[in-house]
Motif scaffolding. Structure first.
Motif, PDB file in Angstrom:
ATOM      1  N   ILE A   1       0.844  -1.200   0.000  1.00  0.00           N
ATOM      2  CA  ILE A   1       0.000   0.000   0.000  1.00  0.00           C
ATOM      3  C   ILE A   1       0.876   1.245   0.000  1.00  0.00           C
ATOM      4  O   ILE A   1       0.633   2.187  -0.764  1.00  0.00           O
ATOM      5  N   GLN A   2       1.908   1.232   0.813  1.00  0.00           N
ATOM      6  CA  GLN A   2       2.804   2.393   0.891  1.00  0.00           C
ATOM      7  C   GLN A   2       3.557   2.597  -0.424  1.00  0.00           C
ATOM      8  O   GLN A   2       3.710   3.721  -0.891  1.00  0.00           O
ATOM      9  N   GLN A   3       4.005   1.528  -1.046  1.00  0.00           N
ATOM     10  CA  GLN A   3       4.797   1.632  -2.263  1.00  0.00           C
ATOM     11  C   GLN A   3       3.961   1.925  -3.503  1.00  0.00           C
ATOM     12  O   GLN A   3       4.398   2.669  -4.383  1.00  0.00           O
ATOM     13  N   LEU A   4       2.769   1.331  -3.579  1.00  0.00           N
ATOM     14  CA  LEU A   4       1.957   1.448  -4.788  1.00  0.00           C
ATOM     15  C   LEU A   4       0.933   2.574  -4.727  1.00  0.00           C
ATOM     16  O   LEU A   4       0.479   3.025  -5.777  1.00  0.00           O
ATOM     17  N   SER A   5       0.530   2.954  -3.551  1.00  0.00           N
ATOM     18  CA  SER A   5      -0.578   3.847  -3.240  1.00  0.00           C
ATOM     19  C   SER A   5      -1.813   2.977  -3.026  1.00  0.00           C
ATOM     20  O   SER A   5      -1.936   1.880  -3.597  1.00  0.00           O
TER      21      SER A   5
END
Length: 154
Positions: free
Chosen positions: A141-145
């Motif tokens: 979630i943090q890396q991809l949005s």
């Protein structure tokens, strides 16, 4: 075989943790299903099923030790209002379980109940896997949005 009352008590505490996890994961799973995140629904549902198997093992061992399984006690169930909050709440739940299992394993070793210790170590390995999976999802979630992550879970 008559088990040590301290071990039976700790196992009932662990059983309460597992029963809480089952309920929390099932609600989160169904929420994801309702939102259309089928892959995420299945992942969380599978985690709930694993927790059900843990509860079954704990109940079986408590009975073997001539104890009474307590199945009407739960910890606080914390339902997330969105996927990131679900993962945050599930992470807290798993982290608490890991602490509890480690303490129970230590107690079983001290009281020389190695069979119960081995059973709990097997469950602890699953709990470690669960928290690792939750952390991996949070990293995604943090890396991809969040929107991109969720689009991969439909």
């Amino acid at each position: 075989m008559k088990g040590d009352p301290r071990i039976i008590s700790v196992m009932n505490d662990l059983l309460a943790e597992e029963l809480t996890a089952i309920n929390q994961y099932m609600v989160h799973s169904e929420m994801c299903d309702d939102w259309g995140y089928e892959k995420l629904h299945k992942e969380i549902e599978q985690r709930a099923i694993t927790e059900m198997k843990h509860a079954e093992k704990l109940i079986g061992r408590i009975l073997f030790l001539e104890g009474a399984p307590i199945v009407n006690e739960l910890r606080k169930i914390t339902i997330g209002s969105d996927v990131p909050e679900m993962f945050a709440n599930d992470h807290i739940l798993e982290a608490n379980c890991i602490v509890a299992y480690n303490a129970a394993i230590t107690l079983c070793g001290e009281l020389l109940d190695h069979a119960t210790r081995d059973l709990l170590m097997g469950i602890l390995n699953d709990e470690d896997s669960h928290i690792d999976h939750i952390e991996a999802n949070r990293d995604e979630i943090q890396q991809l949005s969040l929107p991109v992550y969720l689009s991969t879970r439909i």
